[in-house]
Write a protein that holds these residues in place. Sequence first.
Motif, PDB file in Angstrom:
ATOM      1  N   MET A   1       1.050  -0.999  -0.336  1.00 38.54           N
ATOM      2  CA  MET A   1       0.133  -0.098  -0.251  1.00 38.54           C
ATOM      3  C   MET A   1       0.999   1.191   0.125  1.00 38.54           C
ATOM      4  SD  MET A   1      -2.831   1.135  -0.054  1.00 38.54           S
ATOM      5  CE  MET A   1      -4.567   1.239   0.656  1.00 38.54           C
ATOM      6  N   ARG A   2       1.783   1.564   0.784  1.00 36.91           N
ATOM      7  CA  ARG A   2       2.448   2.543   0.348  1.00 36.91           C
ATOM      8  C   ARG A   2       3.671   2.492  -0.527  1.00 36.91           C
ATOM      9  NH1 ARG A   2       6.944   2.802   5.360  1.00 36.91           N
ATOM     10  NH2 ARG A   2       6.366   4.248   6.096  1.00 36.91           N
ATOM     11  N   LEU A   3       3.965   1.465  -1.199  1.00 32.59           N
ATOM     12  CA  LEU A   3       4.785   1.792  -2.483  1.00 32.59           C
ATOM     13  C   LEU A   3       3.832   2.470  -3.728  1.00 32.59           C
ATOM     14  CD1 LEU A   3       6.029   1.466  -5.212  1.00 32.59           C
ATOM     15  CD2 LEU A   3       5.253  -0.860  -5.248  1.00 32.59           C
ATOM     16  N   ALA A   4       2.155   2.190  -3.222  1.00 34.32           N
ATOM     17  CA  ALA A   4       0.879   2.739  -4.337  1.00 34.32           C
ATOM     18  C   ALA A   4       0.983   4.394  -4.109  1.00 34.32           C
ATOM     19  CB  ALA A   4      -0.689   1.826  -4.372  1.00 34.32           C
ATOM     20  N   ALA A   5       1.205   4.241  -2.872  1.00 33.48           N
ATOM     21  CA  ALA A   5       0.648   5.867  -2.621  1.00 33.48           C
ATOM     22  C   ALA A   5       1.990   6.029  -2.728  1.00 33.48           C
ATOM     23  CB  ALA A   5      -0.089   5.930  -1.074  1.00 33.48           C
ATOM     24  N   SER A   6       3.222   5.827  -2.540  1.00 35.07           N
ATOM     25  CA  SER A   6       4.173   6.813  -3.110  1.00 35.07           C
ATOM     26  C   SER A   6       4.480   6.598  -4.883  1.00 35.07           C
ATOM     27  CB  SER A   6       5.731   6.202  -2.839  1.00 35.07           C
ATOM     28  OG  SER A   6       5.397   5.855  -1.215  1.00 35.07           O
ATOM     29  N   LEU A   7       3.754   5.659  -5.134  1.00 29.80           N
ATOM     30  CA  LEU A   7       3.798   6.586  -6.740  1.00 29.80           C
ATOM     31  C   LEU A   7       2.384   7.790  -6.935  1.00 29.80           C
ATOM     32  CD1 LEU A   7       4.913   2.657  -7.902  1.00 29.80           C
ATOM     33  CD2 LEU A   7       5.915   4.916  -8.155  1.00 29.80           C
ATOM     34  N   LEU A   8       1.935   7.284  -6.539  1.00 29.91           N
ATOM     35  CA  LEU A   8       0.169   7.657  -6.370  1.00 29.91           C
ATOM     36  C   LEU A   8       0.738   9.561  -6.795  1.00 29.91           C
ATOM     37  CD1 LEU A   8      -2.322   8.880  -8.206  1.00 29.91           C
ATOM     38  CD2 LEU A   8      -2.922   8.362  -5.550  1.00 29.91           C
ATOM     39  N   LEU A   9       1.459   9.681  -5.392  1.00 35.81           N
ATOM     40  CA  LEU A   9       2.463  10.852  -5.209  1.00 35.81           C
ATOM     41  C   LEU A   9       2.889  11.287  -6.275  1.00 35.81           C
ATOM     42  CD1 LEU A   9       1.871  12.932  -2.954  1.00 35.81           C
ATOM     43  CD2 LEU A   9       3.655  12.319  -1.640  1.00 35.81           C
ATOM     44  N   PHE A  10       4.335  10.530  -6.389  1.00 39.08           N
ATOM     45  CA  PHE A  10       5.003  10.855  -7.436  1.00 39.08           C
ATOM     46  C   PHE A  10       4.681  10.931  -9.118  1.00 39.08           C
ATOM     47  CE2 PHE A  10       7.120   9.644 -11.201  1.00 39.08           C
ATOM     48  CZ  PHE A  10       8.477  10.320 -10.890  1.00 39.08           C
ATOM     49  N   ALA A  11       3.382  10.993  -9.019  1.00 38.67           N
ATOM     50  CA  ALA A  11       2.657  10.772 -10.406  1.00 38.67           C
ATOM     51  C   ALA A  11       1.979  12.653 -10.534  1.00 38.67           C
ATOM     52  CB  ALA A  11       2.052   9.735 -11.455  1.00 38.67           C
ATOM     53  N   LEU A  12       0.868  12.523  -9.556  1.00 42.72           N
ATOM     54  CA  LEU A  12       0.518  14.099  -9.549  1.00 42.72           C
ATOM     55  C   LEU A  12       1.644  15.054  -9.004  1.00 42.72           C
ATOM     56  CD1 LEU A  12      -2.116  12.895  -6.525  1.00 42.72           C
ATOM     57  CD2 LEU A  12      -2.223  13.113  -9.586  1.00 42.72           C
ATOM     58  N   VAL A  13       2.686  14.805  -8.720  1.00 40.66           N
ATOM     59  CA  VAL A  13       4.198  15.936  -8.666  1.00 40.66           C
ATOM     60  C   VAL A  13       4.505  15.706  -9.829  1.00 40.66           C
ATOM     61  CG1 VAL A  13       5.893  16.782  -7.100  1.00 40.66           C
ATOM     62  CG2 VAL A  13       3.840  16.152  -5.986  1.00 40.66           C
ATOM     63  N   ALA A  14       5.345  14.835 -10.348  1.00 40.42           N
ATOM     64  CA  ALA A  14       6.165  15.026 -11.506  1.00 40.42           C
ATOM     65  C   ALA A  14       6.287  15.499 -12.574  1.00 40.42           C
ATOM     66  CB  ALA A  14       7.003  13.475 -11.602  1.00 40.42           C
ATOM     67  N   LEU A  15       4.146  14.678 -13.201  1.00 43.56           N
ATOM     68  CA  LEU A  15       4.232  15.075 -14.625  1.00 43.56           C
ATOM     69  C   LEU A  15       3.354  16.122 -14.885  1.00 43.56           C
ATOM     70  CD1 LEU A  15       1.247  12.267 -14.718  1.00 43.56           C
ATOM     71  CD2 LEU A  15       2.720  12.532 -15.819  1.00 43.56           C
ATOM     72  N   PRO A  16       3.296  16.749 -15.522  1.00 41.13           N
ATOM     73  CA  PRO A  16       2.887  18.669 -15.922  1.00 41.13           C
ATOM     74  C   PRO A  16       1.963  18.660 -15.209  1.00 41.13           C
ATOM     75  CG  PRO A  16       4.001  17.774 -17.712  1.00 41.13           C
ATOM     76  CD  PRO A  16       4.395  16.640 -17.174  1.00 41.13           C
ATOM     77  N   ALA A 138       1.512  -5.096 -11.442  1.00 43.64           N
ATOM     78  CA  ALA A 138       0.388  -6.067 -10.624  1.00 43.64           C
ATOM     79  C   ALA A 138       1.828  -7.513  -9.929  1.00 43.64           C
ATOM     80  CB  ALA A 138      -0.922  -6.180 -11.119  1.00 43.64           C
ATOM     81  N   THR A 139       1.700  -6.932  -8.740  1.00 45.40           N
ATOM     82  CA  THR A 139       1.927  -8.218  -8.092  1.00 45.40           C
ATOM     83  C   THR A 139       1.602  -8.112  -6.862  1.00 45.40           C
ATOM     84  OG1 THR A 139       4.314  -7.277  -9.640  1.00 45.40           O
ATOM     85  CG2 THR A 139       4.430  -8.265  -7.418  1.00 45.40           C
ATOM     86  N   SER A 140       1.666  -8.868  -5.815  1.00 49.18           N
ATOM     87  CA  SER A 140       0.817  -9.143  -4.742  1.00 49.18           C
ATOM     88  C   SER A 140       0.221  -8.882  -4.430  1.00 49.18           C
ATOM     89  CB  SER A 140       2.249  -9.347  -4.064  1.00 49.18           C
ATOM     90  OG  SER A 140       3.449 -10.597  -4.569  1.00 49.18           O
ATOM     91  N   GLY A 141      -1.205  -8.030  -5.879  1.00 50.92           N
ATOM     92  CA  GLY A 141      -2.467  -7.833  -4.709  1.00 50.92           C
ATOM     93  C   GLY A 141      -2.045  -5.826  -5.111  1.00 50.92           C
ATOM     94  N   GLN A 142      -0.349  -5.303  -5.428  1.00 49.94           N
ATOM     95  CA  GLN A 142      -0.716  -4.159  -5.640  1.00 49.94           C
ATOM     96  C   GLN A 142      -0.453  -4.011  -6.629  1.00 49.94           C
ATOM     97  OE1 GLN A 142      -0.273  -1.871  -3.155  1.00 49.94           O
ATOM     98  NE2 GLN A 142      -0.865  -3.908  -1.679  1.00 49.94           N
ATOM     99  N   GLY A 143      -1.158  -2.592  -7.727  1.00 45.04           N
ATOM    100  CA  GLY A 143      -1.518  -2.550  -8.811  1.00 45.04           C
ATOM    101  C   GLY A 143      -0.680  -0.842  -9.032  1.00 45.04           C
ATOM    102  N   ILE A 144       0.094  -0.823  -9.919  1.00 43.88           N
ATOM    103  CA  ILE A 144       0.310   0.281 -10.469  1.00 43.88           C
ATOM    104  C   ILE A 144      -0.272   0.568 -12.144  1.00 43.88           C
ATOM    105  CG2 ILE A 144       2.704  -0.929 -10.733  1.00 43.88           C
ATOM    106  CD1 ILE A 144       2.873   2.438 -10.528  1.00 43.88           C
TER     107      ILE A 144
END
Length: 158
Positions: A1-16, A138-144
């Motif tokens: 869950m932490r990975l998904a939240a971190s990646l979502l935050l990265f996507a929101l901040v990094a994309l123009p 998707a791995t072990s119930g986590q997806g991106i």
Amino acid sequence: MRLAASLLLFALVALPVSVWSAPDQVHLSKGQTVYVPVYSNVFSGPRNLPYQLAATLSIRNTDMDSWLRITAIDYYDTSGKLLRRYQDKPLSLAPLASTYVHIEEKDVAGGFGANFIVKWQADRTMNAPIIETVMIGATSGQGISFVSPGQVIRPGTR
């Protein structure tokens, strides 16, 4: 869950901001060369473990009246080495039609810095197509999943 939240935050901040909002002008062209980033994997955790992703290059003719020709779809790896050519002869794309190229999740040849170079032409000035990659894993119930837009690197198709 932490990975998904971190990646979502990265996507929101990094994309123009322009990725999230509608463009305020129509881009017209008779052809272009487009660089499209592909992320075969992203890194996670304190040990920078690779998280493998499938990628789909999507090419969408956004013009309601004009056909376009895709003259090249080339796939390069992180070091800039040509891995595959997906277009042997020009592919005509009807108004509002789409085509794609899929890179499987297990295909790691491209690496983190892989990319497509797409070249297209038209007989007359038309709406430029939307060219982007969609990455998903998707791995072990986590997806991106996320989208990477193409960037015009040459007007015309020299």
